[in-house]
Design a protein around this motif. Structure first.
Motif, PDB file in Angstrom:
ATOM      1  N   VAL A  93       0.853  -1.191   0.000  1.00 45.15           N
ATOM      2  CA  VAL A  93       0.000   0.000   0.000  1.00 45.15           C
ATOM      3  C   VAL A  93       0.886   1.237   0.000  1.00 45.15           C
ATOM      4  CG1 VAL A  93      -1.957   1.169   1.091  1.00 45.15           C
ATOM      5  CG2 VAL A  93      -1.645  -1.302   1.413  1.00 45.15           C
ATOM      6  N   SER A  94       0.688   2.117  -0.981  1.00 46.62           N
ATOM      7  CA  SER A  94       1.483   3.340  -1.097  1.00 46.62           C
ATOM      8  C   SER A  94       0.732   4.312  -1.987  1.00 46.62           C
ATOM      9  CB  SER A  94       2.858   3.026  -1.703  1.00 46.62           C
ATOM     10  OG  SER A  94       3.526   4.197  -2.125  1.00 46.62           O
ATOM     11  N   GLN A  95       0.493   5.541  -1.514  1.00 42.28           N
ATOM     12  CA  GLN A  95      -0.269   6.472  -2.347  1.00 42.28           C
ATOM     13  C   GLN A  95       0.463   6.753  -3.656  1.00 42.28           C
ATOM     14  OE1 GLN A  95      -0.025   9.921  -3.283  1.00 42.28           O
ATOM     15  NE2 GLN A  95       2.023  10.255  -2.423  1.00 42.28           N
ATOM     16  N   SER A  96       1.783   6.836  -3.614  1.00 43.18           N
ATOM     17  CA  SER A  96       2.557   7.129  -4.821  1.00 43.18           C
ATOM     18  C   SER A  96       2.895   5.880  -5.614  1.00 43.18           C
ATOM     19  CB  SER A  96       3.862   7.838  -4.448  1.00 43.18           C
ATOM     20  OG  SER A  96       4.719   6.960  -3.731  1.00 43.18           O
ATOM     21  N   GLY A  97       2.893   4.726  -4.937  1.00 40.20           N
ATOM     22  CA  GLY A  97       3.334   3.498  -5.578  1.00 40.20           C
ATOM     23  C   GLY A  97       4.834   3.441  -5.763  1.00 40.20           C
ATOM     24  N   MET A  98       5.560   4.329  -5.043  1.00 40.29           N
ATOM     25  CA  MET A  98       7.003   4.456  -5.236  1.00 40.29           C
ATOM     26  C   MET A  98       7.815   4.090  -3.998  1.00 40.29           C
ATOM     27  SD  MET A  98       6.836   8.078  -7.315  1.00 40.29           S
ATOM     28  CE  MET A  98       8.617   8.314  -7.320  1.00 40.29           C
ATOM     29  N   ALA A  99       7.168   3.602  -2.954  1.00 38.01           N
ATOM     30  CA  ALA A  99       7.893   3.263  -1.727  1.00 38.01           C
ATOM     31  C   ALA A  99       8.824   2.081  -1.986  1.00 38.01           C
ATOM     32  CB  ALA A  99       6.908   2.935  -0.616  1.00 38.01           C
ATOM     33  N   ALA A 100      10.127   2.323  -1.909  1.00 37.97           N
ATOM     34  CA  ALA A 100      11.104   1.304  -2.295  1.00 37.97           C
ATOM     35  C   ALA A 100      11.050   0.076  -1.391  1.00 37.97           C
ATOM     36  CB  ALA A 100      12.507   1.906  -2.277  1.00 37.97           C
ATOM     37  N   ASP A 101      10.884   0.295  -0.083  1.00 34.67           N
ATOM     38  CA  ASP A 101      10.885  -0.848   0.828  1.00 34.67           C
ATOM     39  C   ASP A 101       9.601  -1.663   0.716  1.00 34.67           C
ATOM     40  OD1 ASP A 101       9.512   1.296   1.878  1.00 34.67           O
ATOM     41  OD2 ASP A 101      10.491   1.270   3.834  1.00 34.67           O
ATOM     42  N   VAL A 102       8.488  -0.993   0.452  1.00 34.82           N
ATOM     43  CA  VAL A 102       7.232  -1.719   0.228  1.00 34.82           C
ATOM     44  C   VAL A 102       7.326  -2.514  -1.074  1.00 34.82           C
ATOM     45  CG1 VAL A 102       4.743  -1.483  -0.134  1.00 34.82           C
ATOM     46  CG2 VAL A 102       5.911  -0.027   1.541  1.00 34.82           C
ATOM     47  N   THR A 103       7.937  -1.906  -2.082  1.00 35.67           N
ATOM     48  CA  THR A 103       8.157  -2.601  -3.355  1.00 35.67           C
ATOM     49  C   THR A 103       9.005  -3.852  -3.149  1.00 35.67           C
ATOM     50  OG1 THR A 103       8.009  -0.520  -4.581  1.00 35.67           O
ATOM     51  CG2 THR A 103       9.073  -2.363  -5.697  1.00 35.67           C
ATOM     52  N   ALA A 104       9.984  -3.767  -2.253  1.00 32.88           N
ATOM     53  CA  ALA A 104      10.856  -4.918  -1.990  1.00 32.88           C
ATOM     54  C   ALA A 104      10.065  -6.096  -1.432  1.00 32.88           C
ATOM     55  CB  ALA A 104      11.970  -4.521  -1.025  1.00 32.88           C
ATOM     56  N   VAL A 105       9.085  -5.819  -0.588  1.00 35.41           N
ATOM     57  CA  VAL A 105       8.237  -6.894  -0.055  1.00 35.41           C
ATOM     58  C   VAL A 105       7.444  -7.536  -1.187  1.00 35.41           C
ATOM     59  CG1 VAL A 105       6.339  -7.454   1.504  1.00 35.41           C
ATOM     60  CG2 VAL A 105       8.091  -5.817   2.219  1.00 35.41           C
ATOM     61  N   LEU A 106       6.909  -6.708  -2.085  1.00 40.42           N
ATOM     62  CA  LEU A 106       6.158  -7.246  -3.219  1.00 40.42           C
ATOM     63  C   LEU A 106       7.061  -8.048  -4.153  1.00 40.42           C
ATOM     64  CD1 LEU A 106       3.816  -4.232  -4.084  1.00 40.42           C
ATOM     65  CD2 LEU A 106       3.190  -6.390  -2.979  1.00 40.42           C
ATOM     66  N   GLU A 107       8.284  -7.568  -4.367  1.00 37.13           N
ATOM     67  CA  GLU A 107       9.232  -8.311  -5.205  1.00 37.13           C
ATOM     68  C   GLU A 107       9.527  -9.675  -4.592  1.00 37.13           C
ATOM     69  OE1 GLU A 107      11.735  -4.633  -7.275  1.00 37.13           O
ATOM     70  OE2 GLU A 107      12.381  -5.447  -5.337  1.00 37.13           O
ATOM     71  N   ASN A 108       9.661  -9.716  -3.281  1.00 38.09           N
ATOM     72  CA  ASN A 108       9.836 -10.979  -2.565  1.00 38.09           C
ATOM     73  C   ASN A 108       8.647 -11.897  -2.854  1.00 38.09           C
ATOM     74  OD1 ASN A 108      10.603 -11.766   0.951  1.00 38.09           O
ATOM     75  ND2 ASN A 108      10.013 -13.121  -0.695  1.00 38.09           N
ATOM     76  N   GLY A 109       7.442 -11.332  -2.789  1.00 39.77           N
ATOM     77  CA  GLY A 109       6.245 -12.119  -3.048  1.00 39.77           C
ATOM     78  C   GLY A 109       6.176 -12.643  -4.464  1.00 39.77           C
ATOM     79  N   VAL A 110       6.485 -11.789  -5.425  1.00 38.73           N
ATOM     80  CA  VAL A 110       6.465 -12.202  -6.832  1.00 38.73           C
ATOM     81  C   VAL A 110       7.459 -13.335  -7.069  1.00 38.73           C
ATOM     82  CG1 VAL A 110       7.019 -11.465  -9.185  1.00 38.73           C
ATOM     83  CG2 VAL A 110       5.668  -9.970  -7.700  1.00 38.73           C
ATOM     84  N   LYS A 111       8.647 -13.200  -6.495  1.00 40.34           N
ATOM     85  CA  LYS A 111       9.719 -14.178  -6.715  1.00 40.34           C
ATOM     86  C   LYS A 111       9.345 -15.563  -6.209  1.00 40.34           C
ATOM     87  CE  LYS A 111      14.706 -14.783  -6.087  1.00 40.34           C
ATOM     88  NZ  LYS A 111      15.955 -14.174  -5.540  1.00 40.34           N
ATOM     89  N   CYS A 112       8.609 -15.626  -5.099  1.00 47.27           N
ATOM     90  CA  CYS A 112       8.298 -16.945  -4.535  1.00 47.27           C
ATOM     91  C   CYS A 112       6.894 -17.428  -4.902  1.00 47.27           C
ATOM     92  CB  CYS A 112       8.492 -16.948  -3.021  1.00 47.27           C
ATOM     93  SG  CYS A 112       7.338 -15.924  -2.118  1.00 47.27           S
ATOM     94  N   GLY A 113       6.228 -16.714  -5.791  1.00 48.07           N
ATOM     95  CA  GLY A 113       4.947 -17.191  -6.298  1.00 48.07           C
ATOM     96  C   GLY A 113       3.736 -16.832  -5.469  1.00 48.07           C
ATOM     97  N   ALA A 114       3.848 -15.805  -4.641  1.00 49.14           N
ATOM     98  CA  ALA A 114       2.696 -15.355  -3.859  1.00 49.14           C
ATOM     99  C   ALA A 114       1.671 -14.690  -4.769  1.00 49.14           C
ATOM    100  CB  ALA A 114       3.141 -14.365  -2.782  1.00 49.14           C
TER     101      ALA A 114
END
Length: 345
Positions: A93-114
């Motif tokens: 969740v990010s109003q700008s969609g640019m939060a780097a650390d939040v993006t990192a959590v999503l990248e973790n999720g994408v990588k492991c098939g979440a």
């Protein structure tokens, strides 16, 4: 009129727009949760967005009965750890969609098939494009540094997802009606301004709430901090007894977020205990009886479940923070040391 005031007044239309825009997405996300047999949700956010995420935790767990964990993004960015989120719904969740650390959590999720979902006010953001699903706030650009309309849009989208997935038609209906009811809050502007004038010289404030209104206590404290520079802190009413109550004396000013509902008795008891030790007690409530004995506050005439009153309470808080800022001779649109988009890692 300040930008913050204008954006507060835009919220009725924003709340309608965000639900209308995303109706198909709610259905698709709910279907995917069932197909993937999701057993846990991990949600990552910062600042006001994290308070919206906290509201979602209460709403989704109590309605959908699926555990929700608030992510610590630093686990990914500071410790370079990759979590096994394969059985999870990972939400950023990010109003700008640019939060780097939040993006990192999503990248973790994408990588492991979440299963992945983002909630932003930016269709072109990395977060919006990298996830399986995207809930768009549809709030137009927010110009004031202090988040108002994007915060309630995030809460509305996340609350509606919880209600939709749990097939709770009543909460869905109530969420669609919030915008129509907010004029009742806006009409309280004179009382809110009077309260701001009376307490404009505060040096500190403790904001307390419980359940779905605990995130509103957090958001209220943040709005007071960034627009007035008052040392405001928030605490869950239940946690307040586990140590923090010891700091309360006759020089303490508190603000209770205390609507009718599941937390009503607890907040009433806390009010009496605070008054008993001589603290000043302000209150935001929709129950006149709860306001009896308080030193001040705002009583509004709107009812709703625990999933709905947070919206009314936070709009009162937004208006009070803005009025307090102006009463102190400050500009709520441009807090010192802050900028609209904060990139943390």
């Amino acid at each position: 009129m300040t930008l913050m005031e204008k954006e507060i007044l835009q919220q009725p239309q924003v709340l309608k727009n965000c639900i209308d825009y995303n109706r198909q997405i709610f259905s698709e996300v709910s279907k995917a949760i069932k197909q993937k047999t999701i057993t846990n949700v991990v949600i990552a956010a910062r600042g006001s967005s994290n308070h919206a995420a906290n509201y979602f935790k209460y709403a989704f767990e109590s309605l959908a009965k699926i555990p929700v964990s608030l992510a610590a993004p630093g686990v990914n960015t500071m410790y370079n750890a990759e979590l096994d989120l394969s059985s999870c719904l990972a939400i950023g969740v990010s109003q700008s969609g640019m939060a780097a650390d939040v993006t990192a959590v999503l990248e973790n999720g994408v990588k492991c098939g979440a299963l992945t979902l983002s909630v932003t006010n930016n269709l072109e953001s990395k977060m919006a494009k990298m996830t399986d699903f995207h809930l768009y706030c549809n709030a137009e650009k927010e110009l004031s540094v202090a988040a108002t309309k994007t915060f309630t849009a995030q809460m509305c989208l996340l609350g509606y997802l919880a209600a939709y997935h749990s097939q709770n038609d009543q909460v869905q209906k109530e969420l669609t009606q919030i915008g129509d009811n907010l004029q009742n809050i806006f009409d309280l502007k004179p009382q809110i301004q009077d309260l701001a004038q009376k307490y404009k010289d505060l040096n500190s404030l403790i904001v307390l709430g419980r359940g779905t209104n605990y995130p509103i206590a957090l958001e209220t404290a943040l709005k007071i901090q960034e627009t007035t520079y008052i040392n405001a802190r928030a605490c869950a009413a239940s946690d307040f007894y586990h140590g923090p109550f010891a700091i309360v004396d006759q020089n303490t000013t508190t603000l209770l977020i205390a609507p009718a509902g599941n937390s009503q008795k607890d907040m009433q008891d806390l009010k009496e205990k605070l008054l008993g030790v001589g603290a000043k007690v302000l209150i935001i409530t929709n129950q006149k009886q709860l306001a009896i004995g308080a030193d001040g506050g705002i009583v509004y005439d709107l009812q709703g479940s625990d999933y709905i009153t947070p919206f009314y309470n936070v709009v009162v808080a937004q208006m009070w923070a803005c009025a307090m800022s102006l009463a102190r001779g400050l500009n709520p649109d441009a807090p010192r040391g802050l900028q609209k988009v904060t990139i943390t890692k």
